[in-house]
Structures are given as C-alpha cells and as structure tokens.
Design a protein around this motif. Sequence first.
Motif, PDB file in Angstrom:
ATOM      1  N   ALA A  44       0.818  -1.211   0.000  1.00  0.00           N
ATOM      2  CA  ALA A  44       0.000   0.000   0.000  1.00  0.00           C
ATOM      3  C   ALA A  44       0.849   1.256   0.000  1.00  0.00           C
ATOM      4  N   ASN A  45       1.992   1.213   0.641  1.00  0.00           N
ATOM      5  CA  ASN A  45       2.791   2.430   0.795  1.00  0.00           C
ATOM      6  C   ASN A  45       4.237   2.237   0.354  1.00  0.00           C
ATOM      7  N   LEU A  46       4.537   1.096  -0.267  1.00  0.00           N
ATOM      8  CA  LEU A  46       5.920   0.847  -0.674  1.00  0.00           C
ATOM      9  C   LEU A  46       6.377   1.832  -1.746  1.00  0.00           C
ATOM     10  N   ILE A  47       5.444   2.310  -2.568  1.00  0.00           N
ATOM     11  CA  ILE A  47       5.802   3.293  -3.584  1.00  0.00           C
ATOM     12  C   ILE A  47       6.345   4.563  -2.926  1.00  0.00           C
ATOM     13  N   THR A  48       5.806   4.907  -1.759  1.00  0.00           N
ATOM     14  CA  THR A  48       6.295   6.079  -1.027  1.00  0.00           C
ATOM     15  C   THR A  48       7.706   5.838  -0.517  1.00  0.00           C
ATOM     16  N   ALA A 203      -4.061  -3.201   7.623  1.00  0.00           N
ATOM     17  CA  ALA A 203      -2.830  -2.740   6.976  1.00  0.00           C
ATOM     18  C   ALA A 203      -3.021  -1.372   6.335  1.00  0.00           C
ATOM     19  N   LEU A 204      -4.170  -1.163   5.696  1.00  0.00           N
ATOM     20  CA  LEU A 204      -4.409   0.111   5.007  1.00  0.00           C
ATOM     21  C   LEU A 204      -4.617   1.267   5.974  1.00  0.00           C
ATOM     22  N   THR A 205      -4.849   0.963   7.234  1.00  0.00           N
ATOM     23  CA  THR A 205      -5.060   2.024   8.221  1.00  0.00           C
ATOM     24  C   THR A 205      -3.890   2.097   9.201  1.00  0.00           C
ATOM     25  N   VAL A 206      -3.707   1.039   9.975  1.00  0.00           N
ATOM     26  CA  VAL A 206      -2.709   1.067  11.051  1.00  0.00           C
ATOM     27  C   VAL A 206      -1.290   1.147  10.512  1.00  0.00           C
ATOM     28  N   VAL A 207      -0.932   0.209   9.634  1.00  0.00           N
ATOM     29  CA  VAL A 207       0.454   0.148   9.156  1.00  0.00           C
ATOM     30  C   VAL A 207       0.820   1.401   8.368  1.00  0.00           C
ATOM     31  N   VAL A 208      -0.055   1.810   7.471  1.00  0.00           N
ATOM     32  CA  VAL A 208       0.243   3.002   6.671  1.00  0.00           C
ATOM     33  C   VAL A 208       0.370   4.235   7.564  1.00  0.00           C
ATOM     34  N   TYR A 209      -0.483   4.345   8.576  1.00  0.00           N
ATOM     35  CA  TYR A 209      -0.404   5.494   9.483  1.00  0.00           C
ATOM     36  C   TYR A 209       0.941   5.490  10.214  1.00  0.00           C
ATOM     37  N   ILE A 210       1.368   4.327  10.698  1.00  0.00           N
ATOM     38  CA  ILE A 210       2.646   4.246  11.418  1.00  0.00           C
ATOM     39  C   ILE A 210       3.804   4.598  10.492  1.00  0.00           C
ATOM     40  N   GLN A 211       3.767   4.110   9.267  1.00  0.00           N
ATOM     41  CA  GLN A 211       4.838   4.410   8.325  1.00  0.00           C
ATOM     42  C   GLN A 211       4.926   5.905   8.029  1.00  0.00           C
ATOM     43  N   GLU A 212       3.780   6.551   7.923  1.00  0.00           N
ATOM     44  CA  GLU A 212       3.758   7.963   7.568  1.00  0.00           C
ATOM     45  C   GLU A 212       4.065   8.873   8.754  1.00  0.00           C
ATOM     46  N   ASN A 213       3.645   8.473   9.966  1.00  0.00           N
ATOM     47  CA  ASN A 213       3.706   9.385  11.104  1.00  0.00           C
ATOM     48  C   ASN A 213       4.684   8.967  12.206  1.00  0.00           C
ATOM     49  N   VAL A 214       5.051   7.697  12.261  1.00  0.00           N
ATOM     50  CA  VAL A 214       5.978   7.233  13.305  1.00  0.00           C
ATOM     51  C   VAL A 214       7.350   6.945  12.727  1.00  0.00           C
TER      52      VAL A 214
END
Length: 604
Positions: A44-48, A203-214
């Motif tokens: 979901a966020n690997l492109i980032t 994954a689309l909520t928790v994991v992506v949020y942690i990757q972006e903000n933590v």
Amino acid sequence: MATTEVDRERGGDRTKSKQGGFRTMPFILVNEVCDMFATAGFNANLITYLTQELHLPLVEASNTLTNINGTSSLTPILGALAADSFAGRFWTIIAGSVFYQLGMLGLIVSVLVPSLRPGPCSPLATPCRRANGLQLAVLYISLLFTSLGSGGIRPCVVSFGADQFDQHKEQRAEAGGAEAEAARQRQYFNLYFFTMGIAVLLALTVVVYIQENVGWGWGFGIPAIAMFVSILVFVVGYPLYVRLKPGGSPFTRLAQVVAAAYKKRAATVPEDPGMLYQDKDLDALISTNGRLLHTNQLTFFDRAAIVTPADTAGSSKLNLWRLSTVHRVEELKSLVRMLPIWSAGILLATAGSHNNSFAIVQARTMDRHMTQHFQVPPATMFIFTTLAMLLTLALYDRAFVPIVRRFTGLPSGITYFQRMAAGLAISILGVASAALVEARRRGSAAEHGLLDTPATVVPMSVFWLVPQYAIHGLAEGFSTVAQMEFLYDQAPESMRSTAAALFWLSSSLGSYMGTALVTVVQSATWGSGDWLQDNINRGRLDAYYGLVTCLMLLNLAYYLICFRFYTMKPLELAKDGDHEESSSCPLSTKMAAAAAPYNIEHRA
C-alpha cells in the motif's frame, strides 16, 4: 469437530484420532492474517518508501512494484508443487513463513542501518542522491524472500485449512454427513476470506499510518513481529492438525498420462470402461477419500489406461510412462475441465485492478474533504472495497443462505457455480457505474471550464466513487470465495495445493491482462481521441470503462457456456473393509485379453 483418519508420519501407521475441525482455525488463519497484513501494509505504501526514502524515479519504482507483485503471484505455483510432491502442506507453510520472516528482517535492517539507504535530500541537491547498487541489492533480495515466502503460504494455508474438514470413510456413510461437511467447508472459505479482508483493512489504516507518522522502522517492524508470533502459534497447533501425506509430484503423473496416451494413440478405446486398467493399491496414497470414476469426456487420454502386452514387456515392474490407472487419467481430465471456468475469473481481476490505478487518478481531481481541514487520501478509497467484501461475507451464511434456501431447497442456498456467476454479474454493474460516474465528472469539469487544467479540483465529491469500489467488494464476496471453493472441491485430491495456486495465478494474469488492455487501447486511440492520457479531463476514461463493461458481459456469457458443458468430478467412495463400490481389474487379467478384443496396434 471432524473425526478424521490420519496417515501418521511415524511408521506410516493409520490411526484414528479426533483432529481437525474449527478448533484448528485460530492456529491456521493467524498465519494467513499476518501474511496478508504484512503484504498489504508493504504494497500500500511501498511506492512512497521507494520514491521518498530510496529516491528512485517514479517509473522505476512503479516497475519494481509490478515485478514484486507478479513474482508474489507466481511463486505459489512453486509452493504448491513442493507441497503436493514431497513436503506436505504443513512443512511448506512453515518454510514459507520462515522465508517471509527473513525478508521482513532484511527490510528492517535496510531501514535502520544508515549505510543501506541514501541520506536525506538537501535543499541544494537536485536531484536527490538515489540508492546505490548495494542498497538496492539488499532491498531486492529482501523482497524476493517475501515473495518466496508468499509462495509457500498462500497456496497451502487455504487447502490445509479445508483439509481439517475432510471426512473419513465411516463419516461419509452417515446420513447427512456429506452435506454437513460441505456446509463446514463453505463456512471455512467464507471465514478465510473474511480474515484476509480484516488483515487488509488493518494494513491500510494502522500500518500506513505508522509508516507515515511514526517511522519506517516500526512500519516494517510491527508486521515482522506479527509474522514471528504467527509461526509460533502455527507450530503450537501441530498435534491438532490433519496432515495428509503428499502423493508425489502431480505434474509427473500428468506427464505420464499424456505420454502413455500419445504412445497408444492408434489404439481403440474399449466401449466398456471397466476394461481400462485400475489399481487400488497403486492409487492408495493419492485417493484416500476415494478414487475418481471414469468419464466420457476427453476420451483421447483413456488410451493411457488401455493394457497392451508391451506394457510390462522385459520387466515385472509397471512402467507408468506406458500405462496409467483410470484414477490418474481422470486426474488429468479433472484439471483440464476446470480450466475454462477458472479462466473466467481472470477478467474479474482485470476489472478490479483499475480501482488501484485509474480510480485513484480520478479521486485526486475530485473534492476529497471530509471536514474543513481533513482530506481523504486517494488510495484510502480502496477501503470501501474491503468493507463491502467483509459485510458480504459476514451476512452470507447468516442472512443470504437461509433466505435463498427456502426457494432452492439447497443446504448451501446456491451452488458455488451460481455464486460465481452472481459475482461476475455484480462486477459488471461495478464497472458500468464507474463509467457513469466518470462521465458525470468529465461533464462537471467541462461545465466549469476545467478541461485543460487537470490539476484543479473538480467541484464534485470523491464519494461518488464509493459505489464502484463497494460493488466490486460485493462481487468479490461472491465470486472469489466461490472460485476458491470450486477449485478445492473439483481438483483431484492430491492436487489441491496446486488448485489453490491457480487462484493466485488468475489474479496475476488479471493484472497483466489489465496492463495489456491499457496498452492496446492507448495504441488504438492514439491521435483519434486519446482515451487514456495524463489529462483525464480531456481523455475518455468513461469510454474505456464502457469497453471493459462489454468485455465483462462477454466473459459472463463465456462462463455460462462453460458451466453448461461442465462435468462434475465423479468420486468412488470407499466402504468399510476392503470392498468398494466398483472393483479394480488387476493387470494380469487385462494382459490376458489385451490384444484381441480391442484391435490394439502396438507401437514402441
């Protein structure tokens, strides 16, 4: 709980024990949940991560993701081959989980060790320093390990779970036992896909949020911890599992049937199928639930079971490259008969792939405000697909089946063939709604003079896209579960892991078909309307969706034709003792009558 006769690994003794059933599900499903949780969280966020942390160009990063997804969808074929040939499903899942764990640890190391990633961009550095060869090598090797891990987990978990509900011989004779077991298996498949949906949603909520903000360390670390726990839990359940021994390479058996049939291509197939070769002892390991009965389709392959004097000439040992049993011939026939219906699911994956590409581009041009200060991320719109699928699966057995059962009289409400057809029909509505919404969006852009300013937000709410996402989720709740149930039920017993791998292969081919379709449409409309272009306000994305809708209609008609001529897998159920519903004809008996009655022309 299912009481199952298990072929024990120690000494090969067959002992009866109370194993399997729903009590094994927490141990089995937690492994798949962690796999999907990690996979969805990464993708979901690997492109980032590739573009912002490793500073890869967008095209290169996109191609990297395509290659990873393609590999992850193809490796299940290898995992299924290993499981069905020699390793068994349990140990293949363990090996896949370990590979996945190693890949995740490699990704964590690449994030935490400064020398394995380029430094942050400096305002004066244009462009940013991209990752070097060593840094990319660590990334690619880690992602390769995760792909190999998925190859061991995905085709085996669903089949291994369904194995826990297989009945032994005595249970099959009980009144209503088969129907009860079929109901439990249907509930299991619904539960399997429901838990997968929960994992994707998290994954689309928790994991992506942690990757972006933590941070990326925790963003990759939490799925890695979850995978480690899942391995421990899965191993703890070892004494509870029904563990079927592998019956040897299924592809070798299929090749033997083809070779034997070709060598006897000039032989005349007997009118009485009882004269074809059968051997209960030879097929014992690959037919524990009963042998396959002869069918009158694809009769060319029946030649592999015709006995000729040359089949044992010069050796007392049976040459399986010259002579196969009816059961092995029917294994090949069953697989070939499944392929047309299986292929109908490819275009469904193609239609769904647009929600991860064009629909996101549409969402970026629309009003995404939920409040004055919060906008919905475009990629987050896919949550509506997941939510719709989860709601469908939750209500299917509790509401849909009891209501429909009153009209059909079927314990399952509808068959999995009808469920698959319903999913294909619903998906047509999803693509058609996408075409209508895009036509409205383009009309709004034209009305406000925004045709040549694609970066300007069109005054139309992004939630107009919810129907196409939700309808696709509803379609998945019907079709994908039914397709997996069909593959598991109609596949030969010894090839169920391979059949599960076909499910993932259809997803892979659907994605590749989507790429091919876009390429063809772009080439065909180049210079004469340009349906697909960077400025979607000037493009004709609605016409493209209309084209896909027409293809989906043809695909549904194709599926119905395939279903009309499909023959269900006929199974001979074993009875108590050594007697079966139809007896086997030994090789020596057939050898005595091989040549004269059937006008066989022997060829070396």
